[in-house]
Design a protein around this motif. Structure first.
Motif, PDB file in Angstrom:
ATOM      1  N   PHE A  14       0.873  -1.155   0.000  1.00  0.00           N
ATOM      2  CA  PHE A  14       0.000   0.000   0.000  1.00  0.00           C
ATOM      3  C   PHE A  14       0.915   1.211   0.000  1.00  0.00           C
ATOM      4  O   PHE A  14       1.596   1.468   0.984  1.00  0.00           O
ATOM      5  N   GLU A  15       0.939   1.926  -1.087  1.00  0.00           N
ATOM      6  CA  GLU A  15       1.882   3.030  -1.274  1.00  0.00           C
ATOM      7  C   GLU A  15       3.298   2.501  -1.038  1.00  0.00           C
ATOM      8  O   GLU A  15       3.725   1.607  -1.737  1.00  0.00           O
ATOM      9  N   ASP A  16       3.993   3.014   0.026  1.00  0.00           N
ATOM     10  CA  ASP A  16       5.344   2.493   0.204  1.00  0.00           C
ATOM     11  C   ASP A  16       5.451   1.511   1.373  1.00  0.00           C
ATOM     12  O   ASP A  16       6.531   1.165   1.812  1.00  0.00           O
ATOM     13  N   ILE A  17       4.289   1.072   1.879  1.00  0.00           N
ATOM     14  CA  ILE A  17       4.342   0.080   2.951  1.00  0.00           C
ATOM     15  C   ILE A  17       4.110  -1.310   2.351  1.00  0.00           C
ATOM     16  O   ILE A  17       3.123  -1.546   1.668  1.00  0.00           O
ATOM     17  N   SER A  18       5.045  -2.193   2.632  1.00  0.00           N
ATOM     18  CA  SER A  18       4.905  -3.552   2.126  1.00  0.00           C
ATOM     19  C   SER A  18       4.041  -4.351   3.096  1.00  0.00           C
ATOM     20  O   SER A  18       4.384  -4.511   4.267  1.00  0.00           O
ATOM     21  N   VAL A  19       2.891  -4.823   2.632  1.00  0.00           N
ATOM     22  CA  VAL A  19       1.956  -5.512   3.526  1.00  0.00           C
ATOM     23  C   VAL A  19       2.124  -7.028   3.441  1.00  0.00           C
ATOM     24  O   VAL A  19       2.130  -7.729   4.440  1.00  0.00           O
ATOM     25  N   ILE A  20       2.262  -7.527   2.228  1.00  0.00           N
ATOM     26  CA  ILE A  20       2.543  -8.948   2.028  1.00  0.00           C
ATOM     27  C   ILE A  20       3.898  -9.022   1.334  1.00  0.00           C
ATOM     28  O   ILE A  20       4.126  -8.324   0.354  1.00  0.00           O
ATOM     29  N   ASN A  21       4.762  -9.858   1.889  1.00  0.00           N
ATOM     30  CA  ASN A  21       6.135  -9.833   1.447  1.00  0.00           C
ATOM     31  C   ASN A  21       6.577 -11.208   0.952  1.00  0.00           C
ATOM     32  O   ASN A  21       6.979 -12.056   1.736  1.00  0.00           O
ATOM     33  N   ASN A  22       6.436 -11.435  -0.337  1.00  0.00           N
ATOM     34  CA  ASN A  22       6.957 -12.656  -0.932  1.00  0.00           C
ATOM     35  C   ASN A  22       6.460 -13.912  -0.204  1.00  0.00           C
ATOM     36  O   ASN A  22       7.235 -14.768   0.183  1.00  0.00           O
ATOM     37  N   LEU A  23       5.156 -13.995  -0.094  1.00  0.00           N
ATOM     38  CA  LEU A  23       4.559 -15.064   0.711  1.00  0.00           C
ATOM     39  C   LEU A  23       4.158 -16.244  -0.173  1.00  0.00           C
ATOM     40  O   LEU A  23       3.530 -16.063  -1.212  1.00  0.00           O
ATOM     41  N   SER A  24       4.526 -17.436   0.243  1.00  0.00           N
ATOM     42  CA  SER A  24       4.113 -18.642  -0.480  1.00  0.00           C
ATOM     43  C   SER A  24       3.413 -19.585   0.482  1.00  0.00           C
ATOM     44  O   SER A  24       3.768 -19.670   1.653  1.00  0.00           O
ATOM     45  N   LEU A  25       2.405 -20.270  -0.061  1.00  0.00           N
ATOM     46  CA  LEU A  25       1.610 -21.133   0.809  1.00  0.00           C
ATOM     47  C   LEU A  25       0.911 -22.181  -0.046  1.00  0.00           C
ATOM     48  O   LEU A  25       0.479 -21.894  -1.162  1.00  0.00           O
ATOM     49  N   SER A  26       0.830 -23.381   0.471  1.00  0.00           N
ATOM     50  CA  SER A  26       0.079 -24.408  -0.231  1.00  0.00           C
ATOM     51  C   SER A  26      -0.951 -24.997   0.722  1.00  0.00           C
ATOM     52  O   SER A  26      -0.642 -25.299   1.872  1.00  0.00           O
ATOM     53  N   VAL A  27      -2.180 -25.101   0.255  1.00  0.00           N
ATOM     54  CA  VAL A  27      -3.249 -25.627   1.106  1.00  0.00           C
ATOM     55  C   VAL A  27      -3.837 -26.865   0.451  1.00  0.00           C
ATOM     56  O   VAL A  27      -4.173 -26.848  -0.733  1.00  0.00           O
ATOM     57  N   LYS A  28      -3.940 -27.927   1.215  1.00  0.00           N
ATOM     58  CA  LYS A  28      -4.497 -29.172   0.674  1.00  0.00           C
ATOM     59  C   LYS A  28      -6.006 -29.199   0.852  1.00  0.00           C
ATOM     60  O   LYS A  28      -6.553 -28.525   1.708  1.00  0.00           O
ATOM     61  N   LYS A  29      -6.618 -30.030   0.029  1.00  0.00           N
ATOM     62  CA  LYS A  29      -8.069 -30.164   0.111  1.00  0.00           C
ATOM     63  C   LYS A  29      -8.453 -30.667   1.505  1.00  0.00           C
ATOM     64  O   LYS A  29      -7.894 -31.636   2.002  1.00  0.00           O
ATOM     65  N   GLY A  30      -9.420 -30.002   2.132  1.00  0.00           N
ATOM     66  CA  GLY A  30      -9.888 -30.419   3.445  1.00  0.00           C
ATOM     67  C   GLY A  30      -9.048 -29.904   4.598  1.00  0.00           C
ATOM     68  O   GLY A  30      -9.343 -30.184   5.758  1.00  0.00           O
ATOM     69  N   GLU A  31      -8.017 -29.166   4.276  1.00  0.00           N
ATOM     70  CA  GLU A  31      -7.142 -28.672   5.333  1.00  0.00           C
ATOM     71  C   GLU A  31      -7.709 -27.390   5.947  1.00  0.00           C
ATOM     72  O   GLU A  31      -8.312 -26.566   5.249  1.00  0.00           O
ATOM     73  N   VAL A  32      -7.515 -27.238   7.250  1.00  0.00           N
ATOM     74  CA  VAL A  32      -7.914 -26.001   7.903  1.00  0.00           C
ATOM     75  C   VAL A  32      -6.644 -25.270   8.355  1.00  0.00           C
ATOM     76  O   VAL A  32      -5.910 -25.753   9.199  1.00  0.00           O
ATOM     77  N   VAL A  33      -6.403 -24.139   7.740  1.00  0.00           N
ATOM     78  CA  VAL A  33      -5.205 -23.361   8.055  1.00  0.00           C
ATOM     79  C   VAL A  33      -5.624 -22.123   8.832  1.00  0.00           C
ATOM     80  O   VAL A  33      -6.482 -21.367   8.380  1.00  0.00           O
TER      81      VAL A  33
END
Lengths: 246, 219
Positions: A14-33
């Motif tokens: 957002f402007e010059d504030i980095s809110v999400i920083n190179n985030l990776s995630l994998s979610v499997k079917k039926g998984e609760v994260v």
């Protein structure tokens, strides 16, 4: 278990504030994260990126192996597959509870009204609100409204359900009635990404807990390890804020 | 108070009453049309058009109706367009009212919380569907009180029509007073006719407000 949602190197500023920083995630079917973290750590923004309420700058999102991040035109199709429930319920004040639930399936999915209403009534019954079907949102308590909001998302048959601090505006007893509904959804194997500040609930419902800070995953793990044996100092400090000692 | 005078003047007042209502409501219909279209233009931020609408609204909200009427009544013939005094009145009222209605409808549209848009999008609704099924019904309800206030205001503004020699209620009263000096009777009749004209609008307005004020708060 097959993978249903994959996020690769997601970044959001957002402007010059980095809110999400190179985030990776994998979610499997039926998984609760469950995603926890301090205010402003980017948890809500992350969920909002997943269903396109926030535009993402870098990175890719795959739902069911299909890339969803960049094709804006198909966003509403994607959103049909990713349900979202918000902190402030956001029911439609000018429609009855039943109409609130049936509006999207009838208009978006073009399903038959009678069939949708039948399903809506079943779902309302399941969350204990069948008697409220002809009431208006304002006549319901916060917890009841939030249960309706969950039903409204469920009736679209989403493959993934995003819950963004859905109990943050509720008092303790109402938190319970809403979270019981979420627990039952988890039991029937729904894929969910949950942002919450209810640590006891997180421990009970999660298959995996993620600690987010500065838009990055600082630590993640199975709930027991995560809460009882945190590895990073930052998570230890965060978890301490939830316990009181005299 | 001389009741014979009142009885004699009654037909004249009644004629003026009908004329006032006729022009008033044509002007109001015009203003509602202008208001809805302009509010949509502002809400969707349509380029160029929204700049024009903004100038129009500020120009007409910040000048008296009398001045606007003079421009239409004396100005248009100068550029070769001549229209009747009645049409002038309706157009003048429509333009003035349009600027007020624009603001009322726009504020209604803007007052629908952004979260309503987001939750609808999250359900897979398209922008068009979300506008017609979610935003518009709520915006309508939110603008009713302001629109009703505008209606009453505009009907009262018709009293300046006498300046462009339209035989409305005000004109008739002034005319009769000037001719026969029955000031008390003429003024009382004037007040009574205005009340008769406005009271139903006021009552109907409150009724519509109550009817449309669905369980709005605390969604």
């Amino acid at each position: 278990m097959e993978e249903i949602l994959r996020v690769e190197n997601l970044s959001k500023r957002f402007e010059d504030i980095s809110v999400i920083n190179n985030l990776s995630l994998s979610v499997k079917k039926g998984e609760v994260v469950v995603i926890v973290g301090p205010s402003g750590c980017g948890k809500s923004t992350f969920l909002r990126c997943l269903n396109g309420l926030e535009e993402i700058e870098e990175g890719e999102i795959f739902l069911d192996g299909e890339k969803v991040s960049s094709n804006k035109k198909n966003m509403s199709k994607t959103r049909e597959k990713i349900g979202m429930v918000f902190q402030s319920y956001d029911l439609f004040p000018h429609k009855t509870i039943l109409q609130n639930i049936t509006l999207a399936p009838i208009t978006v999915k073009k399903r038959k009204k009678a069939e949708v209403e039948e399903e809506a009534l079943k779902l309302l019954d399941r969350v204990g609100l069948l008697s409220k079907k002809d009431n208006y949102p304002r006549q319901l308590s916060g917890g009841q409204k939030q249960r309706v909001a969950i039903v409204r998302a469920l009736i679209m048959h989403p493959e993934v359900l995003l819950l963004d601090e859905i109990t943050a505006a509720l008092d303790p007893e109402m938190v319970r009635e809403v979270l019981d509904v979420v627990l039952s959804l988890a039991k029937e194997g729904r894929t969910m990404l949950i942002v919450t500040h209810e640590m006891a609930f997180a421990k009970a419902v999660a298959d995996r807990v993620i600690f987010l800070e500065g838009g990055k995953i600082v630590e993640e793990g199975a709930p027991n390890d995560f809460f009882d044996n945190p590895q990073t100092d930052r998570l230890k400090r965060f978890l301490q804020t939830f316990s009181y000692e005299k | 108070m001389n009741f014979e005078v009142i009885r004699d003047y009654l037909p004249l007042y009644f004629k003026a009453f009908l004329l006032t209502i006729k022009i008033g409501w044509i002007g109001i219909a015009l203003s509602l049309g202008i208001g809805v279209i302009s509010a949509f233009i502002l809400h969707f931020k349509i380029p160029v058009l929204s700049a024009i609408v903004k100038v129009y609204v500020e120009l007409f909200r910040n000048t008296p109706l009398l001045v606007q009427l003079f421009f239409v009544y004396f100005g248009l013939p100068k550029i070769g367009i001549s229209i009747s005094a009645e049409a002038c009145g309706a157009i003048g009222l429509g333009l003035l009212g349009g600027s007020y209605m624009t603001e009322s409808f726009r504020s209604g549209l803007d007052a629908v919380p952004l979260s309503q848009t987001e939750s609808s999008l999250a359900l897979g609704m398209t922008k068009g569907r979300l506008f017609t099924s979610v935003i518009l019904p709520q915006a309508f309800t939110l603008s009713v009180p302001a629109v009703v206030a505008n209606l009453i205001f505009l009907l009262k503004e018709t009293s300046v029509f006498s300046a462009i020699s339209l035989m409305d209620l005000m004109f008739t009263a002034k005319d009769l007073i000037g001719l026969y000096y029955n000031t008390t009777e003429c003024l009382v009749m004037l007040v009574v006719f205005y009340v008769i004209m406005l009271l139903p609008v006021s009552i109907l307005g409150s009724f519509v407000e109550k009817k449309t004020r669905f369980k709005m708060f605390g969604n």
